[in-house]
Design a protein around this motif. Structure first.
Motif, mmCIF file in Angstrom:
data_model
loop_
_atom_site.group_PDB
_atom_site.id
_atom_site.type_symbol
_atom_site.label_atom_id
_atom_site.label_comp_id
_atom_site.label_asym_id
_atom_site.label_seq_id
_atom_site.Cartn_x
_atom_site.Cartn_y
_atom_site.Cartn_z
ATOM 1 N N LYS A 53 0.827 -1.206 0.000
ATOM 2 C CA LYS A 53 0.000 0.000 0.000
ATOM 3 C C LYS A 53 0.862 1.257 0.000
ATOM 4 O O LYS A 53 0.487 2.269 -0.600
ATOM 5 N N GLY A 54 2.014 1.192 0.667
ATOM 6 C CA GLY A 54 2.937 2.323 0.628
ATOM 7 C C GLY A 54 3.436 2.563 -0.786
ATOM 8 O O GLY A 54 3.486 3.703 -1.261
ATOM 9 N N SER A 55 3.773 1.476 -1.479
ATOM 10 C CA SER A 55 4.296 1.599 -2.841
ATOM 11 C C SER A 55 3.243 2.186 -3.777
ATOM 12 O O SER A 55 3.537 3.060 -4.598
ATOM 13 N N ALA B 219 0.836 4.100 -2.919
ATOM 14 C CA ALA B 219 0.600 5.499 -2.549
ATOM 15 C C ALA B 219 1.726 6.400 -3.063
ATOM 16 O O ALA B 219 1.477 7.530 -3.490
ATOM 17 N N VAL B 220 2.960 5.915 -3.040
ATOM 18 C CA VAL B 220 4.074 6.708 -3.568
ATOM 19 C C VAL B 220 3.896 6.910 -5.068
ATOM 20 O O VAL B 220 4.085 8.018 -5.583
ATOM 21 N N ALA B 221 3.531 5.846 -5.750
ATOM 22 C CA ALA B 221 3.333 5.949 -7.199
ATOM 23 C C ALA B 221 2.243 6.974 -7.511
ATOM 24 O O ALA B 221 2.395 7.814 -8.405
ATOM 25 N N PHE C 177 1.293 9.463 -5.529
ATOM 26 C CA PHE C 177 1.822 10.774 -5.125
ATOM 27 C C PHE C 177 2.654 11.371 -6.257
ATOM 28 O O PHE C 177 2.487 12.533 -6.637
ATOM 29 N N ILE C 178 3.545 10.560 -6.817
ATOM 30 C CA ILE C 178 4.455 11.060 -7.849
ATOM 31 C C ILE C 178 3.697 11.431 -9.118
ATOM 32 O O ILE C 178 3.900 12.513 -9.685
ATOM 33 N N ARG D 150 1.618 14.585 -8.493
ATOM 34 C CA ARG D 150 2.470 15.776 -8.410
ATOM 35 C C ARG D 150 2.917 16.200 -9.807
ATOM 36 O O ARG D 150 2.899 17.380 -10.142
ATOM 37 N N LEU D 151 3.311 15.219 -10.613
ATOM 38 C CA LEU D 151 3.763 15.547 -11.964
ATOM 39 C C LEU D 151 2.635 16.159 -12.775
ATOM 40 O O LEU D 151 2.832 17.137 -13.493
ATOM 41 N N GLU E 128 2.159 19.716 -11.657
ATOM 42 C CA GLU E 128 3.262 20.587 -12.074
ATOM 43 C C GLU E 128 3.241 20.818 -13.588
ATOM 44 O O GLU E 128 3.643 21.868 -14.066
ATOM 45 N N MET E 129 2.771 19.808 -14.318
ATOM 46 C CA MET E 129 2.693 19.936 -15.779
ATOM 47 C C MET E 129 1.696 21.021 -16.188
ATOM 48 O O MET E 129 1.794 21.598 -17.257
ATOM 49 N N PHE F 200 4.510 8.600 -20.643
ATOM 50 C CA PHE F 200 3.656 8.405 -19.464
ATOM 51 C C PHE F 200 2.750 7.201 -19.635
ATOM 52 O O PHE F 200 2.477 6.472 -18.687
ATOM 53 N N LEU G 66 4.669 4.138 -18.790
ATOM 54 C CA LEU G 66 4.815 4.027 -17.336
ATOM 55 C C LEU G 66 3.517 3.516 -16.716
ATOM 56 O O LEU G 66 3.516 2.644 -15.852
ATOM 57 N N LEU H 177 2.674 0.356 -14.131
ATOM 58 C CA LEU H 177 2.122 0.514 -12.788
ATOM 59 C C LEU H 177 0.711 -0.037 -12.673
ATOM 60 O O LEU H 177 0.203 -0.257 -11.585
ATOM 61 N N GLY I 193 -0.532 3.594 3.486
ATOM 62 C CA GLY I 193 0.221 4.473 2.594
ATOM 63 C C GLY I 193 -0.581 5.657 2.088
ATOM 64 O O GLY I 193 -0.071 6.772 2.032
ATOM 65 N N LEU J 199 9.121 0.166 4.788
ATOM 66 C CA LEU J 199 8.263 1.155 4.136
ATOM 67 C C LEU J 199 9.101 2.274 3.515
ATOM 68 O O LEU J 199 8.885 2.666 2.364
ATOM 69 N N VAL K 26 10.459 2.738 -5.114
ATOM 70 C CA VAL K 26 9.367 2.983 -6.068
ATOM 71 C C VAL K 26 9.594 4.318 -6.775
ATOM 72 O O VAL K 26 9.436 4.426 -7.996
ATOM 73 N N ILE L 190 10.074 4.699 -10.783
ATOM 74 C CA ILE L 190 9.199 5.515 -11.635
ATOM 75 C C ILE L 190 10.009 6.563 -12.402
ATOM 76 O O ILE L 190 9.829 6.736 -13.611
#
Lengths: 329, 329
Positions: free
Chosen positions: A229-231, A233-235, A237-238, A241-242, A245-246, A263, A266, A270, B206, B227, B234, B238
């Motif tokens: 679940k952390g992984s 969530a990081v994916a 998040f990234i 964010r991108l 920002e785009m 993208f 990618l 994922l 996460g 974690l 991750v 990415i």
């Protein structure tokens, strides 16, 4: 070969399930069994061939106090689907329903495979060179070293038989790569894996898992679940964010449009829909559990995975691996 | 205020440390103490003002069998730096050296804060709305519920005092958001957090951590470490994948160039150098441990963090929080 699809599992049920069933009916020759409310499903299927409806008007609802006895009797679509397997009428079940429910009903209806201490739930992580089978990711919050050894055996068989990896490299998830690092569970599991017939490569961390250095990563269901679940969530998040920002300037907007194919590649990596579902390993029958958010594509991928597993005789290979490990011990 | 910088901690020592020290000497009025090999460091500092050299010619080397007795005497730069704190000659230590070493030497030289069962190592995760303090991320592979309660108290003080978060929301890392989910440790810790004076928001996964729903996330050092390293891996997976895919065609290459400002913003979010170091919480003295890969920018950020922590009186606030929790109990 007959695959059972639980029509009432996903958050959006039964639309994604019907969509997956219709695609399967077009692409495969054998019949698919769809379990759910006949009155709802029949009109949605139209004149589709190769789909057999089995009625179940209840849907599994999450509850903390369902006893083993109750799980043996419940008439929900998951339970009815598993009964088809235990009666020999089907070879594998695909469901996007509740994982704990699938495990509980699986234990009550299909029972543990002989010699298996605890069944495990696995997931495929994308890696730099393909995939890594990570297990357990939530079936067992508390584990013993012998459970982890069996998870490693079953994960290795799955990687070899279904994913086609020769002599899979098995890593033990720890807080350090060096032997001797870890909590008590890891320290006690390490020598068991070392003494096993597996291709054990030692402790692994995130960088080995995502870097493609391990084909199977073994851990307890608590740690595995937090890691998964952390992984995810990081994916998220990234990529969120991108995306934000785009949108910040015309220049980056145009850049984002031009870079879109990158993208999309990618996203494929994922996208859990590419894999579709994770097997519950260690039951007397194949059960694949997909995400509650599964759509038709994800569920169709899950059906393909289930088909492949039946085709290679996964259940028998798992039985043999567990039996020969028990003979050695 | 006097900050001590271990000149021999980082993988590339002492260049990054000297660079950070020189930047600190330009930006701050108080002297910085640099601990390391005087013969090596003196020529690198030139005529810089406000840097005081303290000699230590040994470097901490990782070893499994260093005893508490040995750690009390070792003359390496980390140990000498901590002695300056325990003698009252300095207020905080920044090191990019080995975390286990910093913990071991910290326990031997600074000792545990009165009432603290175990010190914890924390890290700041980037989130959708700022940062989340995650602890423990590796100091204690095996934990008890009372340790986690204290980690929560200390993390909450750190978030409030140093990061300026009012009434920090504290989450307990688990394999499910619902109360009752978790391994034994989590199940036993939950009621302790619920009964505490903390702003406990329940179990978190996460998505709550990275989504910005918690300011502090508490876990045992094994899970926290898995974690953290998983999340880093991750993020790397990415960004590596995107970089590769961006090179696949002229179109995506141009897109990538135009979108570069967006990637730079993301990099800032993910860059541990922006934060610089994680505090060891629960010792009689402030110790900030940075990544072995830290460069001058990261170490300078760590110095700023240490300065801020001294300025707000973090040590006293931690003492008060632990003491009043013990009075209640």
């Amino acid at each position: 070969m007959r695959i059972v699809l639980d029509a009432m599992g996903s958050d959006q049920h039964p639309e994604p399930e019907v969509q997956a069933a219709l695609q399967a009916s077009r692409e495969f020759d054998e019949p698919l069994i769809l379990v759910g409310d006949r009155q709802v499903l029949a009109p949605m299927l139209g004149s589709a061939k190769n789909i057999e409806l089995v009625h179940a008007d209840e849907v599994f609802e999450m509850s903390d106090h369902i006893s083993h006895g109750v799980l043996r009797r419940v008439k929900n679509s998951m339970g009815v689907g598993m009964d088809l397997i235990s009666n020999g009428e089907a070879d594998a079940l695909v469901t996007a329903g509740n994982t704990a429910g699938a495990l509980g009903i699986g234990l009550a209806r299909l029972k543990r495979m002989k010699g298996v201490r605890r069944p495990a739930l696995s997931v495929l992580f994308p890696t730099a060179s393909g995939h890594c089978v990570v297990l357990d990711i939530g079936a067992n919050a508390e584990c013993k070293p012998e459970y982890l050894l069996q998870f490693a055996l079953m994960g290795s068989v799955y990687a070899e038989q279904v994913l086609g990896v020769k002599n899979p490299r098995v890593g033990l998830v720890s807080n350090g790569e060096e032997a001797g690092k870890g909590n008590e569970l890891v320290k006690e599991t390490y020598p068991l894996l070392e003494a096993s017939s597996l291709n054990f490569i030692g402790n692994v961390e995130g960088k080995e898992i995502f870097g493609g250095d391990a084909d199977v990563a073994v851990t307890d269901g608590f740690t595995g679940n937090v890691l998964m679940k952390g992984s995810e969530a990081v994916a998220k998040f990234i990529t969120d964010r991108l995306r934000t920002e785009m949108m910040a300037s015309t220049r980056t907007k145009i850049g984002g449009l031009l870079a879109r194919p990158a993208f999309n590649e990618l996203r494929k990596d994922l996208d859990s829909r590419q894999v579709g579902a994770a097997p519950l390993l260690g039951l007397n029958g194949l059960v694949f559990v997909g995400h509650g958010r599964s759509d038709g594509t994800a569920l169709f991928s899950a059906i393909k995975l289930a088909r492949q597993s039946v085709k290679v005789g996964l259940i028998n290979s798992l039985r043999e691996a567990i039996e020969s490990a028990l003979e050695v011990a």
